[in-house]
Design an enzyme around this catalytic site. Sequence first.
Site, PDB file in Angstrom:
ATOM      1  CG  PHE A 183     111.580 -52.588 -30.059  1.00 41.21           C
ATOM      2  CD1 PHE A 183     111.198 -51.321 -29.771  1.00 41.21           C
ATOM      3  CD2 PHE A 183     113.123 -52.570 -30.037  1.00 41.21           C
ATOM      4  CE1 PHE A 183     111.919 -50.159 -29.960  1.00 41.21           C
ATOM      5  CE2 PHE A 183     113.760 -51.557 -30.270  1.00 41.21           C
ATOM      6  CZ  PHE A 183     113.173 -50.364 -29.985  1.00 41.21           C
ATOM      7  CG  ASP A 184     104.653 -56.428 -28.333  1.00 37.65           C
ATOM      8  OD1 ASP A 184     104.854 -57.505 -28.604  1.00 37.65           O
ATOM      9  OD2 ASP A 184     103.549 -55.743 -28.418  1.00 37.65           O
ATOM     10  CE  LYS A 185     104.264 -59.474 -34.844  1.00 36.22           C
ATOM     11  NZ  LYS A 185     103.264 -58.482 -35.750  1.00 36.22           N
ATOM     12  CB  THR A 186     101.294 -56.845 -32.352  1.00 33.52           C
ATOM     13  OG1 THR A 186     101.705 -58.074 -32.989  1.00 33.52           O
ATOM     14  CG2 THR A 186      99.796 -56.434 -32.893  1.00 33.52           C
ATOM     15  CB  VAL A 203     109.763 -50.351 -26.490  1.00 39.06           C
ATOM     16  CG1 VAL A 203     108.586 -49.433 -26.884  1.00 39.06           C
ATOM     17  CG2 VAL A 203     111.073 -49.903 -26.080  1.00 39.06           C
TER      18      VAL A 203
END
Length: 685
Positions: free
Chosen positions: A361-364, A563
Amino acid sequence: MNATANERRTANGADRHSAGDGDHGHGLLGPRMEMAFAIGSGVTYTGGMVARYLLDTPPWIAATLFGATYLLGGFFTVRTAIDTVRRGRFEVDFLMLIAAVGAAAVGKWAEGSVLLFLFSLGHALEEFAMSRAKRSVEALGELAPRTALVRRGPDSVAEIDVEDLEIGDIVVVRPNSRLSADGIVVTGVSAIDESAVTGESIPVEKRAVDDPAAALTSRTPLPESQRVFAGTLNGSGVLEIMVTSKSADSTLARVIAMVRDADTQKSPTQRFIDRFQVIYVPAVILGVLAVIGYGAVVLSEPFADSFYRAMVVLVAASPCALAIATPSAVLAGVARAAQAGVLAKGGGPLESLGRVRSMAFDKTGTLTWGQPRVTDIEPARAEMRDDLIATLFAVESFSDHPLASAITRDLKLLVPAETETDATQVNSVTGRGVTALVDGSPTEIGNLTMFAEIDPDGVPVAIAETVDRLHATGRTTMIVRRGGRYLGVVGVMDTPRAEAAAVLEKLRALGISDLIVISGDNQRVADAVADGLGLDAAHGGLLPEDKVEMIGRLSANGGTAMVGDGVNDAPAMVNASVGIAMGASGSAVALETADVALMTDDIGRLPFAVALSRRTAAIIRQNLTVALIIVAGLVPATLIGLPIGPAVFIHEGSTLFVVANALRLLRFQRGAEHEGIEHESRPGA
């Protein structure tokens, strides 16, 4: 409305009607006509059997009726076979024609007739069943109005075709009517039912943007509460929306186009079956010739008997069910996903998603909202809390710092009325903070570096310890001092989505063993998010090429999904087994980059998408198993004497079974994969 607009709308409606009738390549002789021909062949076949066996009629009557069955039952089969042979392929239709012609050649007109009747009926029912999957989504096209009310002045509204809408037009939406275009709300408040487009079951409250012109050109996605989509149903309020995309580029149009073209990315299983048919069909023809030769030469039986047995074997070995097993399930799965606001670009991504064992997953903007929020208010002493909030709010109200809007938004309701203050002479200290006069008192708000430079005694130990503690949990901190007195520390952070932890738990329950975050943010912030959500690992400070490398490491252990937002994370998404984009309804780039796109920023749809993918894969396996068992059982049975009638019934019955089994996916429910996940409004929405 003028006559030209009316004529064009009528023409467009006719075009859509014609396209719908020709979904399967029959032109004017559409699926309904194919079904009529199949039923007609059944009537003539039944008449022939009655004339031959129940009535004392001349032989030519039964022969004529069987001939009519050949004509009606074989018409569409011949058309399809000619098309496939022209493309250099020999498929099931070709085998059926050979069997029917062979039966007629040995005088078995009744058997050939029942073969063509059942095959044509099976094919027509198959086309009907397959079209259900497409119609379930393509029917959305009828949701969008064909005209729109466009404001031309303060007191002037004109009705025009939706095809004539331009970006920037202001469209008036009446209560309880459907929206004609994608756009942003510029006037009014209402609740909109978006279930038909995004799958959101609860009406979404919409309100106007503060600056429509700026919103139209902004690269930052607007909150869901300010965006609207064509085909959705307005509630009781009157809205005016600014058009953000032409009708051909609307979210609804893109959904329909993606489902219609769902077979452009075939699944691995489907590609294998296609390659298998290329070898299998010629092998069946050679096997049929071998049966004829064996009967005539080795068994020394009459050629007619050998030829008839070979035709029955040909029917049994034709892989109708095998050919339709995968595409029927894939199409139904893609259609069901689209109904729930999940767009899969064909069978390949849909099947691959079910095989994923790791997910990055990307965070932001993915696990977090992508907008900072005030998370911690730590006064130096309890009685200083009100002064801390009032001072910070007063100064940040005049600041242009990126965090200022988040601070003023979150503190606005916390400022005590009796402690209202005025800030003047607000000055930014680059990389450090801001200074000002608050009610005449010198005030500084900034980081530790700023205070180390301006305070020779250094910050108090308690303040420093608070800053260290908040930093350790990924917060960005601001120390507040007014009139030489330290008021306290405020922590700001891009907070995780409320539903993220529950989503991750559900993904684990579905068998995804590795869940990690890969972010360009610093490692401390990435660790804080991972610890709070229970992720397996966090990797911060990554450039795009570093994310690609990380995806490569994960892929060594099996299928991996990435994602992200579909733009900054594009390289990693492309290199993953499946790229999943957030918020596709607001980003055309997301649709272009990702293999799977979520219509809204609802990460809670991920478990549904994975569960549907795995159910689709299970349906495909069931279909293939049934198809192979039928072929494996029928071929030996026909070799030892099973007549053509039962062989045809069993063969065509298996084809209808796999299609009906695939259509169960259209009723797949989100159920436990999605229930119990609470959603939180986007900050500032």
